[in-house]
Design a protein around this motif. Structure first.
Motif, mmCIF file in Angstrom:
data_model
loop_
_atom_site.group_PDB
_atom_site.id
_atom_site.type_symbol
_atom_site.label_atom_id
_atom_site.label_comp_id
_atom_site.label_asym_id
_atom_site.label_seq_id
_atom_site.Cartn_x
_atom_site.Cartn_y
_atom_site.Cartn_z
ATOM 1 N N PHE A 89 0.826 -1.217 0.000
ATOM 2 C CA PHE A 89 0.000 0.000 0.000
ATOM 3 C C PHE A 89 0.856 1.262 0.000
ATOM 4 O O PHE A 89 1.820 1.354 0.758
ATOM 5 C CB PHE A 89 -0.860 0.069 1.265
ATOM 6 N N VAL A 90 0.443 2.223 -0.808
ATOM 7 C CA VAL A 90 1.048 3.559 -0.765
ATOM 8 C C VAL A 90 -0.075 4.570 -0.580
ATOM 9 O O VAL A 90 -1.076 4.517 -1.296
ATOM 10 C CB VAL A 90 1.784 3.901 -2.083
ATOM 11 N N GLU A 129 16.918 0.494 -3.205
ATOM 12 C CA GLU A 129 17.700 0.627 -4.451
ATOM 13 C C GLU A 129 16.781 0.709 -5.663
ATOM 14 O O GLU A 129 17.004 1.497 -6.572
ATOM 15 C CB GLU A 129 18.686 -0.544 -4.589
ATOM 16 N N ARG A 130 15.720 -0.094 -5.631
ATOM 17 C CA ARG A 130 14.790 -0.084 -6.781
ATOM 18 C C ARG A 130 14.146 1.275 -6.981
ATOM 19 O O ARG A 130 13.792 1.648 -8.084
ATOM 20 C CB ARG A 130 13.700 -1.149 -6.605
ATOM 21 N N VAL A 131 13.953 2.041 -5.889
ATOM 22 C CA VAL A 131 13.348 3.374 -6.028
ATOM 23 C C VAL A 131 14.420 4.468 -6.091
ATOM 24 O O VAL A 131 14.104 5.654 -6.019
ATOM 25 C CB VAL A 131 12.337 3.670 -4.897
ATOM 26 N N GLY A 132 15.675 4.041 -6.226
ATOM 27 C CA GLY A 132 16.754 5.008 -6.423
ATOM 28 C C GLY A 132 17.240 5.678 -5.150
ATOM 29 O O GLY A 132 17.811 6.766 -5.188
ATOM 30 N N LEU A 133 17.027 5.036 -4.001
ATOM 31 C CA LEU A 133 17.420 5.659 -2.735
ATOM 32 C C LEU A 133 18.391 4.805 -1.929
ATOM 33 O O LEU A 133 18.496 4.968 -0.710
ATOM 34 C CB LEU A 133 16.178 5.942 -1.874
ATOM 35 N N GLN A 149 10.532 11.097 -0.001
ATOM 36 C CA GLN A 149 9.696 10.458 1.034
ATOM 37 C C GLN A 149 8.669 9.539 0.373
ATOM 38 O O GLN A 149 8.388 8.443 0.862
ATOM 39 C CB GLN A 149 8.998 11.521 1.877
ATOM 40 N N GLU A 150 8.109 10.011 -0.753
ATOM 41 C CA GLU A 150 7.141 9.177 -1.469
ATOM 42 C C GLU A 150 7.826 7.901 -1.963
ATOM 43 O O GLU A 150 7.247 6.819 -1.930
ATOM 44 C CB GLU A 150 6.556 9.968 -2.634
ATOM 45 N N ARG A 151 9.070 8.034 -2.398
ATOM 46 C CA ARG A 151 9.809 6.849 -2.857
ATOM 47 C C ARG A 151 10.037 5.863 -1.717
ATOM 48 O O ARG A 151 9.971 4.646 -1.918
ATOM 49 C CB ARG A 151 11.163 7.255 -3.443
ATOM 50 N N ALA A 184 6.475 7.896 -13.181
ATOM 51 C CA ALA A 184 7.423 7.145 -14.024
ATOM 52 C C ALA A 184 7.976 5.947 -13.254
ATOM 53 O O ALA A 184 8.212 4.878 -13.825
ATOM 54 C CB ALA A 184 8.547 8.057 -14.491
ATOM 55 N N LEU A 185 8.169 6.122 -11.948
ATOM 56 C CA LEU A 185 8.651 5.014 -11.123
ATOM 57 C C LEU A 185 7.603 3.894 -11.052
ATOM 58 O O LEU A 185 7.939 2.706 -11.189
ATOM 59 C CB LEU A 185 9.003 5.523 -9.719
ATOM 60 N N PHE A 186 6.334 4.256 -10.862
ATOM 61 C CA PHE A 186 5.277 3.234 -10.867
ATOM 62 C C PHE A 186 5.267 2.495 -12.209
ATOM 63 O O PHE A 186 5.114 1.278 -12.265
ATOM 64 C CB PHE A 186 3.902 3.871 -10.620
ATOM 65 N N ARG A 187 5.435 3.259 -13.283
ATOM 66 C CA ARG A 187 5.444 2.679 -14.624
ATOM 67 C C ARG A 187 6.599 1.676 -14.766
ATOM 68 O O ARG A 187 6.448 0.586 -15.312
ATOM 69 C CB ARG A 187 5.555 3.812 -15.640
ATOM 70 N N GLU A 188 7.760 2.093 -14.239
ATOM 71 C CA GLU A 188 8.954 1.240 -14.291
ATOM 72 C C GLU A 188 8.706 -0.077 -13.535
ATOM 73 O O GLU A 188 9.037 -1.163 -14.009
ATOM 74 C CB GLU A 188 10.071 2.018 -13.607
ATOM 75 N N LEU A 189 8.108 0.043 -12.344
ATOM 76 C CA LEU A 189 7.801 -1.156 -11.556
ATOM 77 C C LEU A 189 6.834 -2.037 -12.328
ATOM 78 O O LEU A 189 6.957 -3.260 -12.353
ATOM 79 C CB LEU A 189 7.211 -0.765 -10.198
ATOM 80 N N ASN A 190 5.848 -1.387 -12.980
ATOM 81 C CA ASN A 190 4.869 -2.139 -13.752
ATOM 82 C C ASN A 190 5.535 -2.824 -14.952
ATOM 83 O O ASN A 190 5.240 -3.985 -15.253
ATOM 84 C CB ASN A 190 3.738 -1.218 -14.208
ATOM 85 N N ASP A 191 6.434 -2.120 -15.618
ATOM 86 C CA ASP A 191 7.149 -2.718 -16.754
ATOM 87 C C ASP A 191 7.929 -3.947 -16.307
ATOM 88 O O ASP A 191 8.147 -4.875 -17.086
ATOM 89 C CB ASP A 191 8.106 -1.702 -17.398
ATOM 90 N N ALA A 192 8.361 -3.945 -15.036
ATOM 91 C CA ALA A 192 9.095 -5.098 -14.504
ATOM 92 C C ALA A 192 8.144 -6.195 -14.015
ATOM 93 O O ALA A 192 8.580 -7.179 -13.411
ATOM 94 C CB ALA A 192 10.025 -4.653 -13.379
ATOM 95 N N GLY A 193 6.826 -6.003 -14.235
ATOM 96 C CA GLY A 193 5.880 -7.070 -13.941
ATOM 97 C C GLY A 193 4.926 -6.816 -12.789
ATOM 98 O O GLY A 193 4.023 -7.611 -12.531
ATOM 99 N N GLN A 194 5.126 -5.688 -12.077
ATOM 100 C CA GLN A 194 4.290 -5.407 -10.904
ATOM 101 C C GLN A 194 2.870 -4.989 -11.322
ATOM 102 O O GLN A 194 2.724 -4.063 -12.116
ATOM 103 C CB GLN A 194 4.933 -4.262 -10.105
#
Ligand SMILES: Nc1ncnc2c1ncn2[C@@H]1O[C@H](COP(=O)(O)OP(=O)(O)OP(=O)(O)O)[C@@H](O)[C@H]1O
Ligand SMILES: [Mg+2]
Length: 224
Positions: A89-90, A129-133, A149-151, A184-194
């Motif tokens: 959840f976010v 790391e996946r969210v760049g932090l 913080q959102e990341r 764009a981060l959500f999109r990236e996660l989705n592209d990876a299958g999420q």
């Protein structure tokens, strides 16, 4: 069978002496790997639908099946386990704990998961790391920007490798540039299958998703 099947779901709230019909018979099927946005005016039932999807809010009637499991037929404790293992959840206002560091915040959902401490730490580090932090794991929330913080909140939501990532207005408190980065981060996660299901009232966000579902007065009035 779809990953998520919502069948004829209604939800009534008792608000003082009047009954509020937040959902009035909703049917939705969501496939594994989809990125869905849920749109609609304030009060149309978006958050209610998301919380029902998340196993956090019992519908008044209807069924919610996830990966073949009828969520609301599970006894309370089993439902909590199912949530911990399958859902992330976010929320809009991050809900980060101010006196815990980024990595400690990300570790929270693993508290009730049976795993070795070292494996939990590794999973939390990987999520950051996946969210760049990865390099800001030891910062406190107030030492991070709003977007960062959102990341952290997103890292916390994906730390358990959820089947489904749910987000309620995750960009509601962000300026438009930061909001685009988070989308764009959500999109990236989705592209990876999420699989992602996101509530938003910002039509701009829909271009990141595969499909948008419109709610009005507790009913689905369109999909595109
Ligand atoms: N706990 C509650 N008790 C009583 N009524 C509630 C409760 N939660 C929501 N409602 C009502 O149910 C309806 C749908 O609310 P919901 O929060 O799902 O809308 P929403 O689409 O998420 O709105 P927003 O865009 O403002 O977040 C509204 O009329 C709201 O007032
Ligand atoms: Mg809402």
């Amino acid at each position: 069978m779809s990953l998520i099947e919502i069948s004829n779901v209604t939800k009534q709230y008792n608000g003082g002496d009047e009954v509020v019909e937040a959902l009035r018979g909703v049917d939705i099927a969501i496939e594994a790997g989809e990125f869905i946005t849920i749109m609609g005016q304030s009060g149309s039932g978006k958050s209610t639908l998301l919380s029902i999807l998340g196993g956090m809010n019992h519908p008044t009637s209807g069924e919610v099946a996830m990966a073949g499991v009828e969520l609301y037929r599970l006894p309370g404790e089993k439902l909590a386990d199912f949530r911990a293992q399958n859902l992330g959840f976010v929320f809009q206002s991050f809900h980060l704990i101010p006196y815990l560091t980024a990595i400690e915040n990300v570790l929270l959902p693993l508290a009730i998961v049976k795993m070795k401490g070292a494996d939990k730490n590794a999973a939390a580090k990987r999520a950051l790391e996946r969210v760049g932090l990865g390099n800001k794991a030891d910062r406190l929330p107030n030492q991070l920007s709003g977007g960062e913080q959102e990341r952290v909140a997103i890292a916390r939501a994906i730390v358990n490798n959820p089947k489904i990532l749910l987000a309620d207005e995750p960009t509601g408190n962000l300026d438009s540039r930061t909001s685009d980065e988070v989308m764009a981060l959500f999109r990236e996660l989705n592209d990876a299958g999420q699989t992602v299901v996101m509530v938003t009232h910002n039509p701009e966000n829909c271009r990141y998703s595969d499909r948008s579902i419109n709610l009005r007065d507790g009913l689905v009035v369109g999909q595109n």
